[in-house]
Design a protein around this motif. Structure first.
Motif, mmCIF file in Angstrom:
data_model
loop_
_atom_site.group_PDB
_atom_site.id
_atom_site.type_symbol
_atom_site.label_atom_id
_atom_site.label_comp_id
_atom_site.label_asym_id
_atom_site.label_seq_id
_atom_site.Cartn_x
_atom_site.Cartn_y
_atom_site.Cartn_z
ATOM 1 N N GLU A 109 8.526 -5.867 -0.211
ATOM 2 C CA GLU A 109 9.636 -5.766 -1.155
ATOM 3 C C GLU A 109 10.487 -4.535 -0.897
ATOM 4 O O GLU A 109 11.700 -4.581 -1.026
ATOM 5 C CB GLU A 109 9.104 -5.736 -2.587
ATOM 6 C CG GLU A 109 8.406 -7.023 -3.001
ATOM 7 C CD GLU A 109 7.911 -6.956 -4.429
ATOM 8 O OE1 GLU A 109 7.347 -7.955 -4.898
ATOM 9 O OE2 GLU A 109 8.092 -5.897 -5.070
ATOM 10 N N SER A 110 9.880 -3.421 -0.528
ATOM 11 C CA SER A 110 10.642 -2.179 -0.403
ATOM 12 C C SER A 110 10.592 -1.572 0.989
ATOM 13 O O SER A 110 11.274 -0.610 1.265
ATOM 14 C CB SER A 110 10.088 -1.147 -1.392
ATOM 15 O OG SER A 110 8.747 -0.848 -1.046
ATOM 16 N N ASP A 111 9.782 -2.148 1.899
ATOM 17 C CA ASP A 111 9.568 -1.576 3.229
ATOM 18 C C ASP A 111 8.943 -0.183 3.148
ATOM 19 O O ASP A 111 9.009 0.581 4.111
ATOM 20 C CB ASP A 111 10.882 -1.506 4.029
ATOM 21 C CG ASP A 111 11.362 -2.892 4.440
ATOM 22 O OD1 ASP A 111 10.495 -3.771 4.622
ATOM 23 O OD2 ASP A 111 12.569 -3.081 4.580
ATOM 24 N N LEU A 112 8.391 0.160 2.017
ATOM 25 C CA LEU A 112 7.625 1.388 1.866
ATOM 26 C C LEU A 112 6.154 1.062 2.055
ATOM 27 O O LEU A 112 5.708 -0.028 1.705
ATOM 28 C CB LEU A 112 7.815 1.989 0.471
ATOM 29 C CG LEU A 112 9.094 2.733 0.146
ATOM 30 C CD1 LEU A 112 9.082 3.124 -1.328
ATOM 31 C CD2 LEU A 112 9.226 3.977 1.003
ATOM 32 N N PRO A 113 5.378 2.005 2.588
ATOM 33 C CA PRO A 113 3.940 1.781 2.584
ATOM 34 C C PRO A 113 3.446 1.803 1.141
ATOM 35 O O PRO A 113 3.818 2.674 0.367
ATOM 36 C CB PRO A 113 3.394 2.957 3.391
ATOM 37 C CG PRO A 113 4.440 4.021 3.277
ATOM 38 C CD PRO A 113 5.745 3.308 3.179
ATOM 39 N N GLN B 292 7.247 3.005 -5.448
ATOM 40 C CA GLN B 292 6.129 3.932 -5.525
ATOM 41 C C GLN B 292 5.178 3.759 -4.345
ATOM 42 O O GLN B 292 5.042 2.667 -3.793
ATOM 43 C CB GLN B 292 5.363 3.748 -6.839
ATOM 44 C CG GLN B 292 6.149 4.169 -8.069
ATOM 45 C CD GLN B 292 5.316 4.109 -9.334
ATOM 46 O OE1 GLN B 292 4.392 3.304 -9.451
ATOM 47 N NE2 GLN B 292 5.621 4.972 -10.284
ATOM 48 N N VAL B 293 4.538 4.882 -3.995
ATOM 49 C CA VAL B 293 3.564 4.908 -2.909
ATOM 50 C C VAL B 293 2.331 5.648 -3.401
ATOM 51 O O VAL B 293 2.452 6.706 -4.034
ATOM 52 C CB VAL B 293 4.127 5.630 -1.662
ATOM 53 C CG1 VAL B 293 3.093 5.643 -0.539
ATOM 54 C CG2 VAL B 293 5.419 4.985 -1.186
ATOM 55 N N ARG B 294 1.151 5.119 -3.111
ATOM 56 C CA ARG B 294 -0.090 5.811 -3.447
ATOM 57 C C ARG B 294 -0.577 6.565 -2.211
ATOM 58 O O ARG B 294 -0.431 6.099 -1.082
ATOM 59 C CB ARG B 294 -1.159 4.831 -3.923
ATOM 60 C CG ARG B 294 -0.770 4.023 -5.152
ATOM 61 C CD ARG B 294 -1.991 3.334 -5.732
ATOM 62 N NE ARG B 294 -2.854 4.291 -6.415
ATOM 63 C CZ ARG B 294 -2.806 4.550 -7.726
ATOM 64 N NH1 ARG B 294 -1.915 3.932 -8.488
ATOM 65 N NH2 ARG B 294 -3.632 5.423 -8.272
ATOM 66 N N ALA B 295 -1.161 7.739 -2.441
ATOM 67 C CA ALA B 295 -1.662 8.556 -1.340
ATOM 68 C C ALA B 295 -2.994 9.183 -1.714
ATOM 69 O O ALA B 295 -3.213 9.562 -2.867
ATOM 70 C CB ALA B 295 -0.655 9.638 -0.976
ATOM 71 N N ARG B 296 -3.857 9.294 -0.715
ATOM 72 C CA ARG B 296 -5.150 9.933 -0.956
ATOM 73 C C ARG B 296 -5.022 11.451 -0.937
ATOM 74 O O ARG B 296 -5.711 12.157 -1.657
ATOM 75 C CB ARG B 296 -6.162 9.483 0.097
ATOM 76 C CG ARG B 296 -7.583 9.950 -0.181
ATOM 77 C CD ARG B 296 -8.590 9.196 0.661
ATOM 78 N NE ARG B 296 -8.551 9.596 2.064
ATOM 79 C CZ ARG B 296 -9.295 10.578 2.567
ATOM 80 N NH1 ARG B 296 -10.100 11.280 1.785
ATOM 81 N NH2 ARG B 296 -9.247 10.869 3.841
ATOM 82 N N ARG B 297 -4.124 11.959 -0.072
ATOM 83 C CA ARG B 297 -3.888 13.397 0.042
ATOM 84 C C ARG B 297 -2.395 13.646 0.148
ATOM 85 O O ARG B 297 -1.651 12.816 0.683
ATOM 86 C CB ARG B 297 -4.619 13.957 1.263
ATOM 87 C CG ARG B 297 -6.118 13.756 1.201
ATOM 88 C CD ARG B 297 -6.833 14.276 2.435
ATOM 89 N NE ARG B 297 -6.616 13.427 3.604
ATOM 90 C CZ ARG B 297 -7.296 13.544 4.738
ATOM 91 N NH1 ARG B 297 -8.222 14.487 4.852
ATOM 92 N NH2 ARG B 297 -7.085 12.743 5.746
#
Length: 446
Positions: A11-15, A152-157
């Motif tokens: 949908e957004s081409d974002l990871p 939005q993007v989720r990240a571990r660090r």
């Protein structure tokens, strides 16, 4: 195990989620990435760099161009590549010149070198051309949620490498803005009459200042560059300095780049005393010898006046236009050190080269972080762990906000190398990973 490759949202081409998110694409972020890949090349697919420009060092380049800065203040060994002689080797291949002393690279040379670093390490594809507008901490394996205009993007660090901080407006300047109905925001505005912070000034857009009188507040290198640029365009300049004009080749003694001073700094357990050491080392703004020499020569020629030990009390729009100009300007009222006399200066433009504010409490991306994981603050600087992590989180902080750990050179190019030496081991070594539940939040100390 972290995610080996990002999962891309159609949908957004974002990871949708990544292992390591780096916010900012300036010199310190570039330094971190090259050192990270040198240590673990297989990490290439596990991180992404967020910057709205979509280009490495975009803000850095524009700031240097805006003030027409011809060469860096740092010597040739300070650069983003892991190999200390890389810049010298690059310069030999291009026949570029360095500036004495200490072989300080020209701006164009440094920019070309950084372009070659990006190409050699194949870093352009790591960039996501999005601004991170919000950073939240939630529970789970990837606890960070980065909000961008595209989603939005989720990240571990997360690594926060967003640069120098917010523009500093002195109290008297803020009062003037409020009285004119301009508010107290620190973003570029279009006030009339013109008043600008140095971060808002682009000399390239000021083709002709002939006959104008420009008032510049500040005693640092930015005020010197702006003064020289205004004079080249035909203006007469008055520099108002809070203290004496200081001449220093570097903004902090080179001893702060190694064990000469850093050993004692690191052994100091009192964070407040560390802050006092940082202030004493930087000691306000200063001019390089060549810039101050130019200013003094132009002063003898009547093109610039240096007013030292000035305490500005008020600035307001000029109302008597017939006195000096057909367009509105500014009246600045100040007192000279040791004198009770209130003096007045009138100019067409008022520029504030008053530096940047380093304050984690004002950083827009740290608001929710501080609520969930408050940490001790000293003059707005957070107390981080030895790997520059926010206590209790896999959130690494680079730049001036890491000064309590790195010392007064934290915001400089070499500060990026010092930061990389702290951060990279914590990213590549599982034994140094921080469990989110391992360290409880600490009491916030204002």
């Amino acid at each position: 195990m972290g995610l080996l490759f990002p999962s891309v949202s159609l949908e957004s081409d974002l990871p949708s989620s990544i292992d390591l998110a780096i916010i900012g694409a300036g010199p310190q972020a570039l330094t971190l990435v090259t050192h990270l890949l040198q240590k673990r090349a297989k990490l290439r697919g596990r991180f992404r760099v967020f910057d709205p420009s979509g280009a490495w060092l975009s803000r850095w380049r524009s700031q240097f161009a805006a003030q027409e800065i011809q060469h860096l203040r740092s010597p040739a060994v300070h650069h983003p590549d892991p190999h200390p002689v890389a810049l010298r080797n690059f310069a030999q291949a291009t026949s570029a010149e360095f500036h004495p002393p200490y072989d300080r690279p020209g701006t164009q040379l440094f920019n070309d070198f950084c372009t070659s670093v990006v190409a050699r390490w194949q870093l352009q594809d790591c960039l996501i051309p999005q601004a991170v507008t919000e950073l939240k901490v939630e529970s789970g394996r990837s606890p960070f949620v980065l909000t961008t205009p595209a989603g939005q993007v989720r990240a571990r660090r997360v690594v926060l490498a967003t640069g120098a901080g917010q523009a500093h407006w002195p109290d008297w300047a803020l009062r003037s803005r409020l009285e004119l109905g301009l508010g107290s925001e620190l973003t570029p505005a279009q006030p009339h009459p013109p008043i600008r912070h140095a971060s808002q000034i682009d000399l390239a857009r000021l083709a002709d200042l002939t006959g104008e009188h420009v008032l510049i507040v500040g005693g640092g290198l930015s005020s010197g560059h702006l003064a020289l640029g205004a004079i080249r365009r035909g203006a007469r300049v008055t520099l108002l300095l809070r203290g004496p004009a200081k001449e220093k080749l570097f903004d902090a003694d080179p001893g702060w780049l190694g064990p000469k001073y850093l050993k004692g700094f690191a052994q100091e357990p009192d964070w407040e005393k560390r802050w006092q050491m940082i202030k004493a080392a930087r000691n306000g703004g200063s001019f390089t010898p060549e810039v101050l020499t130019q200013l003094r020569k132009l002063s003898r020629d009547g093109k610039v006046e240096l007013l030292e030990h000035c305490a500005i009390e008020q600035a307001e729009p000029e109302t008597d236009l017939s006195a000096h100009s057909s367009r509105p300007g500014w009246q600045v009222r100040y007192r000279e050190d040791g004198s009770g006399l209130l003096r007045t200066l009138v100019g067409d433009r008022l520029w504030l080269a008053t530096g940047q504010v380093m304050d984690a409490r004002q950083h827009p991306l740290l608001q929710s972080v501080q609520q969930a994981y408050p940490t001790q603050m000293v003059a707005g600087l957070p107390v981080l762990d030895q790997h520059l992590r926010w206590p209790g989180l896999e959130l690494f902080v680079l730049g001036g906000l890491a000064a309590l750990q790195l010392g007064p050179a934290a915001r400089n190019i070499h500060g990026g190398r010092m930061a990389a030496e702290r951060v990279v081991p914590a990213i590549v070594k599982p034994s140094l990973a921080l469990g989110i539940s391992d360290t409880p939040p600490v009491r916030s100390i204002k």
